[in-house]
Design a protein around this motif. Structure first.
Motif, PDB file in Angstrom:
ATOM      1  N   LEU A 140       0.807  -1.218   0.000  1.00 53.20           N
ATOM      2  CA  LEU A 140       0.000   0.000   0.000  1.00 53.20           C
ATOM      3  C   LEU A 140       0.844   1.274   0.000  1.00 53.20           C
ATOM      4  N   ASP A 141       2.094   1.141  -0.366  1.00 54.30           N
ATOM      5  CA  ASP A 141       3.079   2.217  -0.500  1.00 54.30           C
ATOM      6  C   ASP A 141       2.459   3.465  -1.150  1.00 54.30           C
ATOM      7  N   TYR A 142       2.173   4.460  -0.349  1.00 55.48           N
ATOM      8  CA  TYR A 142       1.519   5.684  -0.829  1.00 55.48           C
ATOM      9  C   TYR A 142       2.477   6.862  -0.688  1.00 55.48           C
ATOM     10  N   ARG A 143       2.756   7.539  -1.785  1.00 53.04           N
ATOM     11  CA  ARG A 143       3.621   8.723  -1.810  1.00 53.04           C
ATOM     12  C   ARG A 143       2.779   9.914  -2.267  1.00 53.04           C
ATOM     13  N   PRO A 144       2.405  10.811  -1.370  1.00 45.04           N
ATOM     14  CA  PRO A 144       1.449  11.867  -1.733  1.00 45.04           C
ATOM     15  C   PRO A 144       1.915  12.766  -2.865  1.00 45.04           C
ATOM     16  N   MET A 145       3.237  12.941  -3.014  1.00 50.72           N
ATOM     17  CA  MET A 145       3.727  13.833  -4.066  1.00 50.72           C
ATOM     18  C   MET A 145       3.461  13.301  -5.474  1.00 50.72           C
ATOM     19  N   PHE A 146       3.072  12.037  -5.588  1.00 49.38           N
ATOM     20  CA  PHE A 146       2.823  11.441  -6.899  1.00 49.38           C
ATOM     21  C   PHE A 146       1.346  11.388  -7.262  1.00 49.38           C
ATOM     22  N   TRP A 147       0.481  11.879  -6.385  1.00 50.83           N
ATOM     23  CA  TRP A 147      -0.963  11.770  -6.590  1.00 50.83           C
ATOM     24  C   TRP A 147      -1.624  13.144  -6.559  1.00 50.83           C
ATOM     25  N   ASP A 148      -2.741  13.277  -7.269  1.00 54.05           N
ATOM     26  CA  ASP A 148      -3.529  14.507  -7.202  1.00 54.05           C
ATOM     27  C   ASP A 148      -4.230  14.627  -5.856  1.00 54.05           C
ATOM     28  N   SER A 149      -4.658  13.498  -5.288  1.00 53.51           N
ATOM     29  CA  SER A 149      -5.369  13.518  -4.013  1.00 53.51           C
ATOM     30  C   SER A 149      -5.413  12.110  -3.435  1.00 53.51           C
ATOM     31  N   GLU A 150      -5.726  12.025  -2.146  1.00 55.23           N
ATOM     32  CA  GLU A 150      -5.927  10.723  -1.521  1.00 55.23           C
ATOM     33  C   GLU A 150      -7.139  10.011  -2.122  1.00 55.23           C
ATOM     34  N   ALA A 151      -8.156  10.781  -2.484  1.00 56.43           N
ATOM     35  CA  ALA A 151      -9.352  10.184  -3.076  1.00 56.43           C
ATOM     36  C   ALA A 151      -9.021   9.484  -4.397  1.00 56.43           C
ATOM     37  N   ASP A 152      -8.137  10.089  -5.186  1.00 56.47           N
ATOM     38  CA  ASP A 152      -7.712   9.482  -6.449  1.00 56.47           C
ATOM     39  C   ASP A 152      -7.009   8.159  -6.175  1.00 56.47           C
ATOM     40  N   ALA A 153      -6.118   8.159  -5.185  1.00 54.63           N
ATOM     41  CA  ALA A 153      -5.407   6.928  -4.839  1.00 54.63           C
ATOM     42  C   ALA A 153      -6.377   5.857  -4.353  1.00 54.63           C
ATOM     43  N   ARG A 154      -7.332   6.253  -3.503  1.00 55.12           N
ATOM     44  CA  ARG A 154      -8.290   5.280  -2.971  1.00 55.12           C
ATOM     45  C   ARG A 154      -9.115   4.649  -4.094  1.00 55.12           C
ATOM     46  N   GLU A 155      -9.478   5.448  -5.082  1.00 49.62           N
ATOM     47  CA  GLU A 155     -10.255   4.937  -6.218  1.00 49.62           C
ATOM     48  C   GLU A 155      -9.476   3.872  -6.976  1.00 49.62           C
ATOM     49  N   GLN A 156      -8.182   4.106  -7.180  1.00 52.08           N
ATOM     50  CA  GLN A 156      -7.375   3.146  -7.923  1.00 52.08           C
ATOM     51  C   GLN A 156      -7.103   1.884  -7.106  1.00 52.08           C
ATOM     52  N   VAL A 157      -6.882   2.056  -5.806  1.00 54.12           N
ATOM     53  CA  VAL A 157      -6.659   0.893  -4.939  1.00 54.12           C
ATOM     54  C   VAL A 157      -7.894  -0.004  -4.936  1.00 54.12           C
ATOM     55  N   ALA A 158      -9.074   0.606  -4.934  1.00 56.21           N
ATOM     56  CA  ALA A 158     -10.320  -0.160  -4.911  1.00 56.21           C
ATOM     57  C   ALA A 158     -10.441  -1.073  -6.135  1.00 56.21           C
ATOM     58  N   LYS A 159      -9.842  -0.678  -7.251  1.00 49.37           N
ATOM     59  CA  LYS A 159      -9.901  -1.499  -8.463  1.00 49.37           C
ATOM     60  C   LYS A 159      -8.985  -2.720  -8.379  1.00 49.37           C
ATOM     61  N   ILE A 160      -7.922  -2.597  -7.573  1.00 53.02           N
ATOM     62  CA  ILE A 160      -6.925  -3.655  -7.494  1.00 53.02           C
ATOM     63  C   ILE A 160      -7.211  -4.636  -6.362  1.00 53.02           C
ATOM     64  N   LEU A 161      -7.764  -4.147  -5.244  1.00 54.13           N
ATOM     65  CA  LEU A 161      -7.939  -4.990  -4.057  1.00 54.13           C
ATOM     66  C   LEU A 161      -8.679  -6.306  -4.329  1.00 54.13           C
ATOM     67  N   PRO A 162      -9.703  -6.336  -5.180  1.00 55.14           N
ATOM     68  CA  PRO A 162     -10.382  -7.621  -5.414  1.00 55.14           C
ATOM     69  C   PRO A 162      -9.479  -8.697  -6.012  1.00 55.14           C
ATOM     70  N   HIS A 163      -8.330  -8.292  -6.568  1.00 56.87           N
ATOM     71  CA  HIS A 163      -7.413  -9.241  -7.194  1.00 56.87           C
ATOM     72  C   HIS A 163      -6.271  -9.641  -6.261  1.00 56.87           C
ATOM     73  N   VAL A 164      -6.295  -9.142  -5.026  1.00 58.21           N
ATOM     74  CA  VAL A 164      -5.162  -9.263  -4.109  1.00 58.21           C
ATOM     75  C   VAL A 164      -5.486 -10.249  -2.993  1.00 58.21           C
ATOM     76  N   THR A 165      -4.514 -11.078  -2.610  1.00 58.75           N
ATOM     77  CA  THR A 165      -4.712 -11.978  -1.474  1.00 58.75           C
ATOM     78  C   THR A 165      -4.062 -11.464  -0.201  1.00 58.75           C
ATOM     79  N   VAL A 166      -3.052 -10.584  -0.335  1.00 62.62           N
ATOM     80  CA  VAL A 166      -2.363 -10.008   0.826  1.00 62.62           C
ATOM     81  C   VAL A 166      -2.177  -8.516   0.593  1.00 62.62           C
ATOM     82  N   ALA A 167      -2.487  -7.705   1.597  1.00 57.88           N
ATOM     83  CA  ALA A 167      -2.230  -6.265   1.542  1.00 57.88           C
ATOM     84  C   ALA A 167      -1.385  -5.878   2.746  1.00 57.88           C
ATOM     85  N   ILE A 168      -0.380  -5.014   2.514  1.00 57.12           N
ATOM     86  CA  ILE A 168       0.558  -4.613   3.567  1.00 57.12           C
ATOM     87  C   ILE A 168       0.680  -3.098   3.565  1.00 57.12           C
TER      88      ILE A 168
END
Length: 340
Positions: free
Chosen positions: A172-200
């Motif tokens: 879940l390595d989040y670097r704020p300087m690379f994103w427009d907003s936390e909401a943008d990051a959360r939206e993209q993470v939501a697309k990937i999580l269903p394919h993931v068995t482990v999150a750190i």
């Protein structure tokens, strides 16, 4: 060759000061190292004897050639590492002011970087599907074409088709300087999580992924999203992992901190090793915690990754249970460091 671990994501040249405890403007000399989170995790796993590879991109320049040389030195397969014309290999500077101040400065990464140019049609989907563990990071989701490549990689590895002993891990390595907003990051993470068995992730990273809350609440939300093992780092309180039937907390392994920047990547590579070895979750966390602590006690990241012998020695010194090693460690020089 089937890989124990295949990662996708950042690579860079880390320029770390030899002067400890001073601001970057006052540093007089530096050392040059292989860096980048996904790449460091591959190096860490290779130190534990695992067959590791990384999917990434460099510039077509001397620093790019240096990174290939370092990957081979650390026994990480570089067949999926290619140059990108007209983009420089990123360089990362930091100041080292222990015990907790390690500011990072990214150069050659904005507006884009070579490893964000990985495209979906360039992926070796057979290698991704076959790897025992596939590891990606949230940073790789911050812009196209990398974002689409990450999604394509996960789609090429359907959870329903994973064999026993296969895992798909999202850092879940989040670097704020690379994103427009936390909401943008959360939206993209939501697309990937269903394919993931482990999150750190740590508290902040979990908050970006699934919202603010206690570590247990964040872990429960990750599990509800489909993750099978949710790992929440608790800082000075250690780390917690939660499954549908188990909750485990591993206390920290105290050391004298020199540079905390590589500890999380060392944790990741050791976590991969323990997971593949089939250890109980509590032993996996203890081993990963000790591995991260060793790197925190040293100056660099990739060069500081410990061998199994160093990790088990620290666990033994601290009175922790030492798991049985099932994979021989490769012969690899270790950076000198004395734990306090």
């Amino acid at each position: 060759m089937s890989h124990d671990l295949l990662t996708i994501g950042r690579i860079s040249v880390d320029i770390y000061p030899n002067d400890i405890g001073v601001d970057l403007e006052d540093v007089t000399s530096f050392g040059k190292y292989l860096g980048g989170s996904a790449t460091n995790v591959a190096v860490a796993a290779a130190r534990h004897g695992r067959k590791a590879a990384v999917i990434t991109r460099t510039g077509d320049d001397p620093f790019g050639r240096y990174l290939h040389r370092e990957l081979k030195k650390f026994k990480v397969d570089d067949q999926f590492v290619r140059p990108v014309a007209q983009l420089p290999t990123p360089v990362t500077f930091c100041a080292i002011k222990p015990p907790e101040d390690f500011p990072l400065y990214f150069y050659g990464r904005l507006p884009t970087a070579p490893d964000w140019q990985i495209a979906a049609d360039e992926l070796d989907t057979a290698a991704i599907k076959d790897a025992r563990i596939f590891w990606s990071t949230v940073t790789g989701l911050c812009q196209e074409p990398s974002r689409g490549a990450h999604l394509a990689a996960h789609l090429a590895r359907p959870r329903a088709e994973l064999r026993e002993g296969q895992f798909t891990i999202l850092d879940l390595d989040y670097r704020p300087m690379f994103w427009d907003s936390e909401a943008d990051a959360r939206e993209q993470v939501a697309k990937i999580l269903p394919h993931v068995t482990v999150a750190i992730g740590n508290d902040k990273e979990c908050a970006v992924a699934v919202g603010e809350g206690t570590p247990d609440e964040q872990a429960d939300r990750l599990l509800a999203a489909g993750v099978e093992i949710a790992v929440v780092k608790l800082g000075h309180e250690g780390v917690m992992a939660k499954t549908a039937t188990e909750r485990v907390v591993s206390a920290p392994v105290p050391v004298e901190t020199v540079n905390g920047l590589g500890a999380g990547d060392s944790f990741g590579g050791a976590f991969v090793h323990g997971l593949l070895a089939g250890w109980p979750l509590a032993q996996v966390l203890d081993y990963a915690n000790a591995s991260g602590a060793i790197v925190a006690s040293r100056l660099s990241c990739a060069d500081a990754m410990p061998t199994p012998e160093e990790v088990t020695s620290l666990l033994s010194e601290r009175g922790r249970l030492v798991p049985e090693q099932t994979v021989p460690s490769p012969a690899a020089p270790s950076e000198a460091g004395v734990l306090k």
